[in-house]
Design an enzyme around this catalytic site. Structure first.
Site, short mmCIF file in Angstrom:
data_model
loop_
_atom_site.label_atom_id
_atom_site.label_comp_id
_atom_site.label_asym_id
_atom_site.label_seq_id
_atom_site.Cartn_x
_atom_site.Cartn_y
_atom_site.Cartn_z
N ASP A 133 -1.84 10.91 -1.61
CA ASP A 133 -2.35 9.91 -2.55
C ASP A 133 -2.77 10.53 -3.87
O ASP A 133 -2.73 9.89 -4.91
CB ASP A 133 -3.53 9.15 -1.93
CG ASP A 133 -3.00 8.20 -0.87
OD1 ASP A 133 -2.86 8.64 0.28
OD2 ASP A 133 -2.68 7.06 -1.24
N ASN A 185 -5.01 12.45 1.33
CA ASN A 185 -4.09 11.54 2.02
C ASN A 185 -4.91 10.76 3.05
O ASN A 185 -6.12 10.97 3.19
CB ASN A 185 -2.94 12.33 2.66
CG ASN A 185 -1.83 11.42 3.17
OD1 ASN A 185 -1.37 10.55 2.43
ND2 ASN A 185 -1.41 11.60 4.41
N ARG A 233 0.86 -1.18 0.00
CA ARG A 233 0.00 0.00 0.00
C ARG A 233 0.90 1.23 0.00
O ARG A 233 2.12 1.12 0.12
CB ARG A 233 -1.02 -0.01 1.14
CG ARG A 233 -0.69 -0.74 2.39
CD ARG A 233 0.49 -0.16 3.13
NE ARG A 233 0.35 1.27 3.34
CZ ARG A 233 1.33 2.10 3.57
NH1 ARG A 233 2.59 1.68 3.63
NH2 ARG A 233 1.11 3.39 3.75
O1 MRU Z 1 -4.34 3.11 2.47
P1 MRU Z 1 -2.88 3.33 2.28
O2 MRU Z 1 -2.05 2.69 3.34
O3 MRU Z 1 -2.44 2.94 0.88
O4 MRU Z 1 -2.68 4.90 2.40
C1 MRU Z 1 -1.39 5.43 2.29
C2 MRU Z 1 -1.29 6.89 2.49
O5 MRU Z 1 -2.27 7.57 2.70
C3 MRU Z 1 0.07 7.49 2.32
O6 MRU Z 1 0.23 8.59 3.18
C4 MRU Z 1 0.26 7.97 0.88
O7 MRU Z 1 -0.08 6.95 -0.03
C5 MRU Z 1 1.66 8.41 0.61
S1 MRU Z 1 2.80 7.05 0.54
C6 MRU Z 1 4.32 7.66 0.11
#
Ligand code: MRU
Length: 352
Positions: free
Chosen positions: A236, A246, A45
């Site tokens: 994101d 994010n 993720r």
């Molecule tokens: O649901 P996730 O764990 O994929 O969410 C990740 C995030 O929100 C991170 O902060 C974002 O992707 C940046 S990763 C460099």
């Protein structure tokens, strides 16, 4: 730095982050469907990590196709791309990576199919190298905002394992430490999936970067007591106007930081900027399984059977709460970020 995702002898190995920090396990994917499942189920993720995993999944998928001509190959490949694109809706790096791979295939359409399939593996490996190089630049561009003895707060995990390596928000911390600065990081646990508690603390401890785990609702306590100097998070998807999607809870932290006059930085590669959308209101927000909220990490039930649950996985922080967006091209005010796409941005003029 352990690999997040890698290609080994025709197999894609994905670090199963759902097992961290208790076990370091790699799941072996022999087909694109398993890679897609791994993205959906959060084995890997984090926006950039999702992108590079999808690219490797597509390289695997191409090898599963039997076709005797490019015209026969292409619609089947597009179907695989659509399958991959349906895994998670918010992180734009997924769609950026699929698009890059599709363009790469089109560019090589005159080569024979077995050559295209081999080239795709190389291209997806190159995307891993590119991402690590990008993150090192983000780190260097962000480290200037960190002073010796700073206390930093972060949310979720934007570390090495959320990318192909080195990390974005954590890359900035890593770069500051490499510059000889002493830092301490407050890590929000990041309910409900606990990326902060499980992953960020684990990574920081491995790097010997001092950190303290706090629950998400404790941030105000530490800000009120002047115990935090700056916030750094990842992203994101970033809209043209500088709004940032994010992990859920980022917005609350940004509002708290503004109230306390604490700078709030977002560290992200250009591949996280969606120049096609005007504002954060256009960002699709993933709604995840209610069980993530009703159970502690899918195991212990903490809410009554049948309770109504909302589980948006991301929120949008409006640009006005963000001090700067730190990219591989430099750090910019959110309002200037669209100029990168419009070709109006002379990085030297707009860099902070
Ligand atoms: O649901 P996730 O764990 O994929 O969410 C990740 C995030 O929100 C991170 O902060 C974002 O992707 C940046 S990763 C460099």
């Amino acid at each position: 730095m352990i690999p997040t995702v890698e290609w080994k002898d025709g197999i894609v190995r994905m670090l199963d982050q759902t097992k961290l920090p208790l076990e370091t396990v790699y799941n072996e994917c022999r087909d694109y469907e398993t890679v897609a499942k791994g993205i959906k189920e959060l084995w890997v993720r984090g926006a950039p990590a999702i992108g590079v995993s999808a690219a490797m999944g597509l390289a695997l998928g191409a090898r599963q196709i039997t076709a005797s001509s490019f015209d026969e190959f292409w619609p089947k490949f597009e179907e695989i791309c659509a399958h991959m694109a349906a895994t998670r809706p918010t992180a734009v790096n997924l769609f950026w990576a699929i698009d890059r791979i599709k363009k790469f295939v089109q560019k090589n359409k005159d080569k024979d199919l077995s050559a295209i399939k081999d080239l795709l593996v190389r291209e997806s490996q190159e995307m891993i190298d590119d991402d690590i190089a990008t993150n090192r630049k983000i780190g260097a561009n962000g480290a200037v905002f960190v002073s010796d003895n700073d206390n930093i707060i972060t949310h979720c995990n934007a570390g090495s394992i959320a990318t192909a390596g080195y990390g974005t928000a954590e890359g900035v911390m890593r770069a500051a430490v490499e510059d000889g600065k002493k830092i301490h990081v407050y890590v929000d646990e990041t309910r409900p999936v606990l990326q902060g508690a499980r992953l960020t603390t684990w990574e920081l401890m491995q790097e010997n970067i001092p950190c303290t785990l706090i629950t998400d609702n404790m941030a105000g306590y530490f800000l009120y007591r002047d115990m935090i100097d700056l916030a750094i998070v990842g992203a994101d998807r970033i809209a043209r106007n500088g709004d940032v999607a994010n992990k859920i809870g980022t917005y609350s932290l940004a509002v708290l930081c503004k109230e306390h006059g604490i700078p709030f930085y977002v560290a992200a590669p250009l591949s996280t900027i969606d120049f096609s959308i005007e504002s954060g209101a256009d960002i699709p927000i993933e709604e995840r399984d209610p069980r993530e909220v009703t159970h502690v990490f899918g195991k212990v039930q903490i809410a009554p059977d049948g309770v109504k649950v909302a589980n948006p996985a991301f929120d949008v922080t409006p640009a006005r709460y963000i001090t700067a967006i730190i990219t591989e091209k430099g750090a910019f005010q959110p309002k200037d970020i669209h100029k990168l796409a419009d070709g109006k941005l002379d990085p030297e003029r707009f860099r902070l």
